[in-house]
Design a protein around this motif. Structure first.
Motif, PDB file in Angstrom:
ATOM      1  N   UNK A  96       0.819  -1.257  -0.047  1.00  0.00           N
ATOM      2  CA  UNK A  96      -0.088  -0.073   0.047  1.00  0.00           C
ATOM      3  C   UNK A  96       0.815   1.212  -0.061  1.00  0.00           C
ATOM      4  N   UNK A  97       0.709   1.978  -0.917  1.00  0.00           N
ATOM      5  CA  UNK A  97       1.233   3.508  -0.954  1.00  0.00           C
ATOM      6  C   UNK A  97       0.192   4.439  -0.373  1.00  0.00           C
ATOM      7  N   UNK A  98       0.289   4.403   0.945  1.00  0.00           N
ATOM      8  CA  UNK A  98      -0.857   5.444   1.448  1.00  0.00           C
ATOM      9  C   UNK A  98      -1.183   6.903   1.045  1.00  0.00           C
ATOM     10  N   UNK A  99      -0.261   7.497   0.517  1.00  0.00           N
ATOM     11  CA  UNK A  99      -0.306   8.699   0.106  1.00  0.00           C
ATOM     12  C   UNK A  99       0.480   8.864  -1.282  1.00  0.00           C
ATOM     13  N   UNK A 100      -0.320   8.435  -2.035  1.00  0.00           N
ATOM     14  CA  UNK A 100       0.133   8.098  -3.375  1.00  0.00           C
ATOM     15  C   UNK A 100       0.533   9.508  -4.346  1.00  0.00           C
ATOM     16  N   UNK A 101      -0.036  10.429  -4.281  1.00  0.00           N
ATOM     17  CA  UNK A 101       0.228  11.558  -5.256  1.00  0.00           C
ATOM     18  C   UNK A 101       0.277  11.114  -6.477  1.00  0.00           C
ATOM     19  N   UNK A 102       1.665  11.344  -7.290  1.00  0.00           N
ATOM     20  CA  UNK A 102       1.630  10.841  -8.702  1.00  0.00           C
ATOM     21  C   UNK A 102       1.532   9.446  -8.898  1.00  0.00           C
ATOM     22  N   UNK A 103       1.788   8.582  -7.624  1.00  0.00           N
ATOM     23  CA  UNK A 103       1.775   7.091  -7.747  1.00  0.00           C
ATOM     24  C   UNK A 103       3.165   6.485  -8.004  1.00  0.00           C
ATOM     25  N   UNK A 104       4.278   7.417  -8.121  1.00  0.00           N
ATOM     26  CA  UNK A 104       5.665   6.866  -8.382  1.00  0.00           C
ATOM     27  C   UNK A 104       6.264   5.548  -7.464  1.00  0.00           C
TER      28      UNK A 104
END
Length: 376
Positions: free
Chosen positions: A58-66
């Motif tokens: 899990x990327x919990x704070x994705x922003x651009x998703x990098x």
């Protein structure tokens, strides 16, 4: 604009340094965090060898998703979460473009972590990760990755904020990067223990404007108790820079410095006093750094240092000591070798070029290196 990083390509509307430019009003990509992300990718590779069952990320704070895109490229089943609908759309687009699978969801990170179970959770917020720590440790199976960019509260420069957020008394010392890292680790260990889990630091570093930690989870309450015994206090003399550490949940500060009898003693804690990295794992991560990483050279150098760095709760700055003693600084290699020849352990610290760790006291360091003073 298109950005290529670690063998993947994503599209971002903006690229700026989040530490200096703030969060802004749009989704952004922070190029100065590439080292952080490169090491994360190497950690995910090395951790897969350590724990083959780890699959979901899990990327919990994705922003651009990098981060999610790079984790998907390493074979993880990725979920990216964000409260910003534009970020969710961009992250999903970048995941689809990369072609390695993954889903972006419009969810509050805490609600998602309480509702779902992931093998690996990555917390990379703007500022403190503490609002997200409880659900992360409550429901994650194997590994929690944490970034904290609020270095001023962590290291005691904004002390009241540090007390509120991290439940300890941090002090602004000469070894402020380590103070910040150990403040963060102490808070993480205590948070996990509330859920009868041990959060074992297997790799940690403080670089530029952030602290980064990777904590392997153990669901034995007895292991959590054991880790709590590695938290405690550091006592720092403001006059001669002598330090002492005490593993205890209750502080027992000395009335005077054992080296110079000064009563100007700073007390910091409870912070983490145990190992901040596992040497064998640091070496394994180093071996997973590949040439398609934009920061490969820096990452390898950092990991090489972490693999051999002494496990002491503070570091010294040679220039600060020499200034205090009224002598000229020496080459670091010569300075450390002189300490070793005198029978002490001494290694570079990863924080900056003049930082080092040793099992010698301030008085022992001064005596052992006295011959290096050209005026002695």
């Amino acid at each position: 604009m298109h950005v290529s990083e670690g063998g993947v390509e994503i599209e971002v509307p903006d690229a700026r340094d989040g530490a200096s430019a703030g969060t802004g009003d749009d989704v952004f990509y922070n190029p100065t965090q590439e080292l952080n992300r490169d090491i994360t990718a190497a950690v995910l590779r090395a951790f897969r060898e350590r724990e083959p069952r780890a699959e979901s990320y899990l990327d919990a704070m994705a922003a651009s998703g990098i981060r999610g895109v790079r984790a998907a490229a390493e074979g993880y089943d990725v979920t990216c979460a964000d409260l910003d609908t534009d970020a969710v759309e961009l992250a999903q687009s970048n995941l689809d473009r990369a072609g390695n699978g993954g889903e972006a969801v419009h969810r509050n990170a805490n609600a998602l972590m309480y509702d779902s179970v992931f093998d690996v959770v990555d917390l990379d917020p703007f500022g403190t990760p503490m609002p997200f720590a409880d659900p992360a440790f409550a429901n994650t199976r194997d590994l929690v990755c944490v970034t904290a960019t609020d270095t001023a509260p962590l290291c005691g420069a904004h002390q009241k904020s540090g007390i509120r957020k991290y439940g300890c008394l941090p002090q602004n010392t000469d070894y402020h990067p380590e103070m910040g890292l150990r403040t963060l680790l102490g808070a993480m260990v205590r948070t996990a223990a509330r859920y009868d889990k041990a959060a074992v630091p297997i790799l940690s570093h403080a670089t530029r404007h952030y602290a980064r930690a990777y904590l392997e989870l153990d669901e034995r309450a007895t292991k959590a108790d054991e880790l709590l015994e590695s938290t405690g206090f550091v006592y720092h003399c403001e006059d001669c820079l002598h330090r002492e550490a005490e593993r205890s949940l209750i502080a027992h500060p000395p009335e005077a410095c054992a080296n110079c009898d000064s009563t100007r003693i700073l007390e910091a804690g409870p912070i983490w006093l145990g190992p901040v990295s596992e040497p064998a794992f640091a070496e394994a991560v180093r071996d997973e750094v590949t040439e398609d990483f934009g920061t490969a050279k820096r990452a390898r150098k950092l990991l090489d240092t972490l693999a051999v760095e002494l496990d002491t709760p503070t570091h010294f700055d040679q220039h600060r000591l020499c200034k205090l003693w009224g002598r000229s600084a020496s080459k670091m290699e010569t300075f450390l070798e002189t300490l070793r020849e005198a029978g002490y352990d001494a290694t570079p610290a990863h924080y900056h070029g003049t930082a080092f760790k040793t099992d010698a006291t301030v008085a022992e360091i001064r005596e052992a290196t006295a011959a290096l003073d050209p005026e002695a």
